[in-house]
Design an enzyme around this catalytic site. Structure first.
Site, PDB file in Angstrom:
ATOM      1  N   CYS A 187     -32.507  14.747   2.556  1.00  0.00           N
ATOM      2  CA  CYS A 187     -31.972  13.352   3.178  1.00  0.00           C
ATOM      3  C   CYS A 187     -33.204  12.588   3.867  1.00  0.00           C
ATOM      4  O   CYS A 187     -33.594  11.909   3.462  1.00  0.00           O
ATOM      5  CB  CYS A 187     -31.034  13.893   4.228  1.00  0.00           C
ATOM      6  SG  CYS A 187     -30.124  13.009   4.845  1.00  0.00           S
ATOM      7  N   HIS A 242     -27.915  16.862   1.337  1.00  0.00           N
ATOM      8  CA  HIS A 242     -28.730  18.492   2.038  1.00  0.00           C
ATOM      9  C   HIS A 242     -28.242  19.858   1.140  1.00  0.00           C
ATOM     10  O   HIS A 242     -27.148  20.097   0.619  1.00  0.00           O
ATOM     11  CB  HIS A 242     -27.810  18.784   2.669  1.00  0.00           C
ATOM     12  CG  HIS A 242     -28.344  17.717   4.239  1.00  0.00           C
ATOM     13  ND1 HIS A 242     -29.864  17.907   5.250  1.00  0.00           N
ATOM     14  CD2 HIS A 242     -28.142  16.641   4.989  1.00  0.00           C
ATOM     15  CE1 HIS A 242     -29.409  17.170   6.036  1.00  0.00           C
ATOM     16  NE2 HIS A 242     -28.803  16.356   5.520  1.00  0.00           N
ATOM     17  N   GLU A 291     -29.254  22.526   0.319  1.00  0.00           N
ATOM     18  CA  GLU A 291     -29.945  23.566   0.353  1.00  0.00           C
ATOM     19  C   GLU A 291     -28.315  23.960   1.670  1.00  0.00           C
ATOM     20  O   GLU A 291     -28.567  25.456   1.220  1.00  0.00           O
ATOM     21  CB  GLU A 291     -30.295  23.730   2.184  1.00  0.00           C
ATOM     22  CG  GLU A 291     -30.093  22.827   3.402  1.00  0.00           C
ATOM     23  CD  GLU A 291     -30.414  21.283   3.815  1.00  0.00           C
ATOM     24  OE1 GLU A 291     -30.848  20.636   2.229  1.00  0.00           O
ATOM     25  OE2 GLU A 291     -30.115  20.657   4.524  1.00  0.00           O
TER      26      GLU A 291
HETATM   27  N1  GLN Z   1     -31.215  10.458   9.994  1.00  0.00           N
HETATM   28  C1  GLN Z   1     -30.722   9.611   8.594  1.00  0.00           C
HETATM   29  C2  GLN Z   1     -29.615   9.426   8.800  1.00  0.00           C
HETATM   30  O1  GLN Z   1     -29.097   9.598   9.346  1.00  0.00           O
HETATM   31  C3  GLN Z   1     -31.127  11.125   7.782  1.00  0.00           C
HETATM   32  C4  GLN Z   1     -29.918  11.853   8.347  1.00  0.00           C
HETATM   33  C5  GLN Z   1     -31.010  13.887   7.860  1.00  0.00           C
HETATM   34  O2  GLN Z   1     -31.671  13.743   7.572  1.00  0.00           O
HETATM   35  N2  GLN Z   1     -30.058  14.446   7.903  1.00  0.00           N
HETATM   36  O3  GLN Z   1     -28.985   8.984   7.703  1.00  0.00           O
END
Ligand code: GLN
Length: 539
Positions: free
Chosen positions: A383, A509, A511
């Protein structure tokens, strides 16, 4: 058959592994052929943990349906190998929000709204939803916090009422408690356990089983004492010594005969003989001596490892698949900005940059990504870790010096990561990100496609920003491959660097979907590259 309920309460102190115990028992019941569902009740007033600091709460675990939940749901999914939905976690905040909105609508005109019955009824309704939506034979419900907390009282009262409503023969109370060790005399103490059981009794709940957690072996005599003072069968006192190997806990519970006792108490017959072969192999593999590889986890909340719980577990799962032991080096990204921590970065064979929010420490993570790219160190970006990998590429390969995400610099000339169109008008912070499962199509021949071995995938998301498509062609010409896209081609889901052993970032994500016996492909790809680099160096 009526739905059976197992309620888990905590005694003495929190963080003694109530969630893991519930998850592990769930696994032993699933092994016996039962359909198992799980639920966590969180007594705090926040509507969900999505807006809480990871320092307060640890990781936010995201579900298929986009619910932002407690990290115990990660244990449930990994141990029982199920995918749960939003009904599996609720908070006091959600219960009150529901009741108050009904009150405003006029549903209770003329009435006084009270904790009993209105709040407790809503709690019971939400517990009932789990059985209704899953059709489970056995529902395991974990109450967050410790018995005696003011805020968990309505939950316990609801459980007490539920026992009468669904029938005592269908309900089991399991109390997970802690035996402190007194160094001076070298003994374990049961008194705090007795007190917490007394506190439970005073609100009308007598536990049927006691899980006695401890850092030291608990002998028979002590179990007898607990049984006597807490008024449970001797067989119902299950000693549970802290295990170095997390995934051994279902086996320990199995050996302690907990599942058999639970079934007997609930009047159930085992449906099938449990087959632990795969799980035992897994635990043996964890315990086997293996070459160690080092991976730097460059994050912002590294002091609290629970903030990256699923990432850590996914790394361990992938290491098992790659036949190595992974040692995680926790690197504070802000340190890298102050010229600290680089000795660690230089020694590792892989760099992982996890998700995150806000600008603190992002420059350090960008430096780590640059180091990984230039030195061909395997890199996995999750992300935010993918977004920063793109920013680094823009600045140092494309020469767009002030490239940034508009999250961190609103006035940048080159917002290579920008707010998604749907996100622009949103002002509420809670539950409004792009959340949950979305499909993604992989580009044949890419590292991502090779890792997955399929073309279509679905992964869990939690973000507001995305790769800015105005820059796609420029990046591609310079050697970045957008190897995963939303089916309409509009959203970049995976980015990777062509001329690199393994530099891959995902907007989702991965994970959250990794399992001990089914490691996540992107993590496996990463770990194989890490192992290869480490092996090459030592050879
Ligand atoms: N802050 C970034 C966004 O909102 C990444 C979010 C995250 O890593 N879950 O896009």
């Amino acid at each position: 058959m009526p739905t059976k309920y197992i309620f888990f309460t905590g005694g003495v102190v929190s963080s003694v592994g109530k969630g893991v115990t519930a998850a592990a028992l769930g696994r032993t019941l699933k092994e016996r052929g039962f359909k198992v569902a799980v639920q966590k009740l969180d007594p705090y007033i926040n509507v969900d943990p999505g807006t809480m600091s990871p320092y307060q709460h640890g990781e936010v675990f995201v579900l298929d349906d986009g619910a932002e939940t407690d990290l115990d749901l990660g244990h449930y999914e990994r141990f029982i190998d199920i995918r749960v939905s939003k009904v599996s976690n609720f908070t006091t905040g959600q219960v009150y929000a529901e009741i108050i909105s009904k009150e405003r609508r006029g549903d209770y005109l003329g009435g006084t709204i009270q904790v009993i019955p209105h709040i407790t009824n809503e709690i019971k309704r939400r517990i009932g939803l789990v059985a209704k939506t899953t059709g489970a034979d056995i529902v395991l419900v974990e109450v967050g916090g410790t018995v005696g907390d003011i805020e968990s009282q309505p939950f316990l009262e609801a459980l007490r009422q539920l026992r009468t409503e669904v029938g005592r023969e269908n309900v089991l109370f399991v109390h997970v408690t802690w035996l402190p060790y007194i160094g001076a005399t070298g003994e374990l103490k049961t008194k705090p356990t007795q007190h917490s059981v007394a506190a439970l009794r005073s609100i009308g709940i007598s536990p049927n089983m006691i899980i006695a957690r401890s850092d030291y072996p608990v002998d028979d005599e002590l179990c007898e004492k607990i049984a006597l003072f807490c008024d449970v069968d001797k067989k119902a006192v299950i000693p549970m010594v802290t295990s170095k190997v997390l995934y051994e806990i279902p086996l320990l519970i199995e050996r302690a005969g907990m599942a058999e006792y639970v079934l007997k108490m609930l009047g159930l017959q085992t449906l099938q003989t449990p087959d632990w072969t795969e799980w035992e192999n897994l635990v043996n593999e964890v315990k086997r001596e293996k070459p160690t590889v080092r991976v730097a986890l460059v994050g912002k909340y590294v002091e609290l490892h629970d903030a990256y719980m699923s990432v850590r577990e996914a790394l361990k799962h992938a290491a098992l698949a790659a036949g190595v032991e992974v040692q995680i080096e926790w690197v504070h990204s802000a340190d890298l900005e102050k010229d600290k921590g680089w000795d660690i970065i230089q020694k590792v064979d892989g760099i992982l940059v996890p998700g995150g929010f806000g600008s603190r420490g992002t420059e350090g993570k960008i430096m780590a990504a640059r180091y990984a790219r230039e030195n061909k160190v395997p890199y996995l970006g999750l992300c935010l870790g993918m977004q920063l990998m793109c920013i680094e590429f823009a600045r140092n390969v494309l020469g767009l010096e002030d490239a940034n995400s508009s999250e961190f610099d609103r006035t940048t000339q080159h917002p290579v990561i920008d707010l998604m169109l749907e996100q622009r008008a949103i002002t509420d912070m809670g539950g409004t990100m792009r959340l949950g499962l979305y499909p993604c199509v992989l580009q044949p021949g890419s590292k991502a496609a090779a890792a997955y071995g399929v073309e279509h995938i679905e992964e869990r998301h939690r973000h507001r920003w995305e790769f800015n498509n105005n820059y796609r062609a420029l990046f591609e010409q310079a050697g970045m491959v957008f190897s995963g896209l939303s089916p309409d081609g509009k959203l970049v889901e995976i980015a990777e660097i062509r001329d690199h052993p393994y530099m891959v970032g995902s907007q989702f994500h991965p994970e959250f979907l990794s399992r001990p016996n089914r490691p996540h492909p992107l993590f496996v790809g990463f770990m194989k590259a890490v192992a290869e680099r480490a092996g090459g160096k030592h050879a």
